[in-house]
Design an enzyme around this catalytic site. Structure first.
Site, short mmCIF file in Angstrom:
data_model
loop_
_atom_site.label_atom_id
_atom_site.label_comp_id
_atom_site.label_asym_id
_atom_site.label_seq_id
_atom_site.Cartn_x
_atom_site.Cartn_y
_atom_site.Cartn_z
N ARG C 79 32.35 32.96 29.12
CA ARG C 79 31.45 32.82 30.23
C ARG C 79 32.10 33.28 31.54
NH1 ARG C 79 27.44 29.89 29.56
NH2 ARG C 79 28.52 28.98 27.77
N THR C 80 33.25 32.70 31.85
CA THR C 80 33.88 33.00 33.12
C THR C 80 34.40 34.43 33.17
OG1 THR C 80 34.51 30.67 33.30
CG2 THR C 80 35.62 32.21 34.77
N LYS C 108 56.79 37.03 24.30
CA LYS C 108 58.19 37.44 24.20
C LYS C 108 59.00 36.76 25.30
CE LYS C 108 56.78 42.03 22.61
NZ LYS C 108 56.49 43.33 23.20
N ARG C 129 43.04 33.00 34.62
CA ARG C 129 42.71 31.76 33.92
C ARG C 129 43.94 31.36 33.13
NH1 ARG C 129 37.83 28.89 33.12
NH2 ARG C 129 37.78 27.91 31.09
N HIS C 157 39.07 24.90 39.56
CA HIS C 157 38.24 26.00 39.10
C HIS C 157 37.29 26.29 40.27
CE1 HIS C 157 36.12 28.75 36.72
NE2 HIS C 157 35.57 27.98 35.82
#
Lengths: 330, 330, 330
Positions: C79-80, C108, C129, C157
């Site tokens: 969605r985001t 890594k 995110r 958020h």
């Protein structure tokens, strides 16, 4: 029906004045550093420099508008795939990213030749990252569109070598007469092998700095010798830090050592920190292919001689130059 | 504030002369081959042919500039997703690729209807690949923007059938009067079912070539019979190779056989190799939905009658035509 | 060489009349709702409203042509990430999606600072995110290009809170004087915490509706108190449904309850269905951050007061506004 009044942008570059079929790259594959001699290197470096100016002044251009890159990565490499995507997008082209081929038709048994012949139905150029040596050459043999090798296992990664070389040129104004040290794991480091080979086209003095068990392989040294270049071998970067123009650092991985006491003995000889940099020349650069772990301390990042992030940026310029060249727009 | 002097490109195609709300596809979903009769097939094939000319001459166009495709793949399919992406990009549109929905909000329990209603907030058209039969119809019922079915499990894959049909038209100039052989696994092969149904709109003679346990299902044969078409059934491609205009090959998978001796007995009857091709007509085509394993030997690839890579390319043209049609630009 | 006759579009917005370096957002990071006061909220909401008008009239624009967004998602959020991609694409920009960093150089051992410093070599703005609180602030500290926080674990958020707030403004014409109920899991719901904080910039009366074990944390209530706002606490949405202007619903998850009898006792008090809606005001809205499971019944979707899909769409407008603002184009 398609509306005949609709505006259709002329994008077939072959029909435009800016099109260049005679650059020696048009329609060609980029598979190996062995394809590059001085003339071809300088051509690409000149174009890459123009790309840098273009991006710094305008952000992007539309040289490759209407062109599509299939970015085919059989193994993940955020850095390289992002760099190629950005290069294509900044030239006005578009990208089909294909990142999880292990989950796709490939696992159902499709061969690499069939995959590239399918993708070239959709795209104008293919960038391929694959874990197996020789895969890029195989893909190129079957594809009629240009294939650019973005790393084939322990084989080649020519765009990395080109961006490394280009960075030296941009940072120090040229390569002839420089003393270049490769540091760290010279045995397994694909990047140092390719860069070394490329640099033999120029008047360079090499210094190879590594633990004995990770020394530069003989076949690379043979190329250096055959081209009549001098080189020095040493185990400690402190021995040479004061005299080198380029310090190309790679990681010494613990896993390479069967004798961990040996690893503990040598590991600190391959860490670049502010103390080491104090002994370096005022005009020199530190390079690294990234990602790094602790072989260059964060405290070095603000040193103007730390060139590794500019090196990343040069990767985008080199890839812009190659994409434009093989598509006849440079 | 947004600068009122900034150039804003007029992209709402409804306000442009090239816009076509009366093509019968504008704003519609593409869910099943049953939506297509001769008139609609010919409309789409004409547009697809124009797309081919457009791509061959110009590379791309800007018919769908400013439009966004949500490419929603609940299961991986590099070939189909790349083809749709290329189609949208070559028309000047943009793509949001959504490839790993198994890891995303879907796994938190979100329903398909909610997912498509969310995505249509961002995009102008949705392409959906989903493992469950009927999922495309469900998505279409909830979405107000057009949904194109890119395969719903053992259900339908209408754009594959359309590209197959279009390939016959492009290669052989039409479909009426042709003898079309479907070869291999006709029981589980979704593509041969859909293509067979589509072709019943035309005057075609069918030949179904398969091992007995993989023969064409009765419900498909019923459609053939009901439309008054003749068909022949045989077990060996050699029986019919000399007389067919189209040889549509699918893979006979070992896993379908409970009796491996039976598999070993029949498997070579379904391999297309140069020897078999010597007995084929001079003007005919070999098709395959790809990926192939060994059911068509590589030695056939250079035969001009091998149409399967051109078939891939036609997939892009068909998808360009469908995207342009449902968005009112064809 | 790059053809000097080739058309190069001027894209460095700093050289264009529409460029705005004085909007207070140019070159800035968007990390926390605490960066927003009434003035800045209203600026962004005005731009977001203009974006809505632009999309509804034209579909897209070219304000960010030539700009590249690196969409860096360390955890999946269809969605985001889709919303940010659509926002960038609708403004004429391009996107490098980076979705599987767990498989890439990050695993890594590369640090987040090195990753963002690499990506800013290629891109003009980074959306991040990340599962760890504070990661967006860390990224912003190292990056010289703007970083937008798309969720950092249980941290913030901010674009979700902004789109929630913007939805109230768009739907009800403003925020002052409204009675806003937050319903469901108020303890763990990051979105209700951030939205509550944002709304304290306005004259709002809060109602917090939750099971006792999922009540709003004291630190959020302290913000409400400190800003001199009134609030009511209740356990049953039926108590307040008749008087609220905004019903912001979140899911009450079974897993939050150690005593399942307690869960069974309360769960139906937090389900919004047509029966509950009959008791609601005629002019009010139901919001939800989505995805939902069963806390809002599908039968409510057609109620004009159901604002949650319009809320999704507003997310795109808010992100368009923020992207344009930090890049100096709003």
């Amino acid at each position: 029906m398609v509306d005949s009044n609709a505006k259709v942008t002329l994008k077939d570059v072959g029909q435009q004045p800016g099109h260049n079929r005679d650059n020696g790259f048009y329609g060609q594959d980029i598979i190996s550093v062995s394809q590059f001699d001085r003339t071809r290197l300088e051509y690409i470096f000149n174009v890459a420099h123009e790309m840098r100016v273009l991006v710094e002044r305008f952000g992007s251009a539309d040289l490759l508008q209407g062109k599509i890159l299939a970015n085919l990565f059989y193994e993940p490499s955020t850095r390289t795939s992002s760099s190629f995507m950005a290069a294509m997008l900044r030239l006005g082209g578009q990208v089909i990213p294909i990142n999880n081929v292990q989950y796709s038709s490939v696992t159902k048994g499709e061969s690499l030749p069939d995959t590239v012949r399918t993708l070239e139905c959709y795209a104008d150029v293919i960038v391929l990252r694959h874990p197996e040596v020789g895969s890029a050459a195989t893909a190129a043999r079957y594809a009629s569109k240009p294939v650019i090798n973005a790393g084939d296992g322990v084989g080649e990664h020519p765009t990395q070598a080109l961006l490394d070389h280009f960075t030296i040129v941009e940072e120090l104004g040229g390569v002839d007469g420089l003393k270049v040290a490769m540091v760290g794991d010279l045995k397994y480091g694909r990047t140092v092998h390719s860069l070394t080979k490329l640099l033999t086209n120029y008047d360079v003095e090499f210094v190879f700095v590594s633990p004995d068990i990770l020394r530069m392989p003989e076949d690379v040294l043979d190329v250096v010798r055959a081209s009549g270049h001098r080189f020095t071998v040493t185990e400690d970067v402190h021995d040479v830090i004061g005299e080198v123009d380029v310090l190309y650092v790679t990681r010494v991985q613990k896993e390479r050592f069967s004798d961990l006491a040996e690893y503990d003995r040598v590991k600190d000889q391959y860490v670049v920190d502010p103390e080491l940099m104090q002994r370096a020349k005022e005009r020199m650069i530190v390079m690294h292919p990234l990602p790094r772990v602790n072989e260059i301390s964060y405290a070095v990042d603000d040193d103007p001689r730390a060139a590794y992030f500019r090196q990343m940026r040069n990767g985008m310029y080199i890839r812009m130059a190659l994409l434009a060249a093989v598509l006849g727009r440079a």
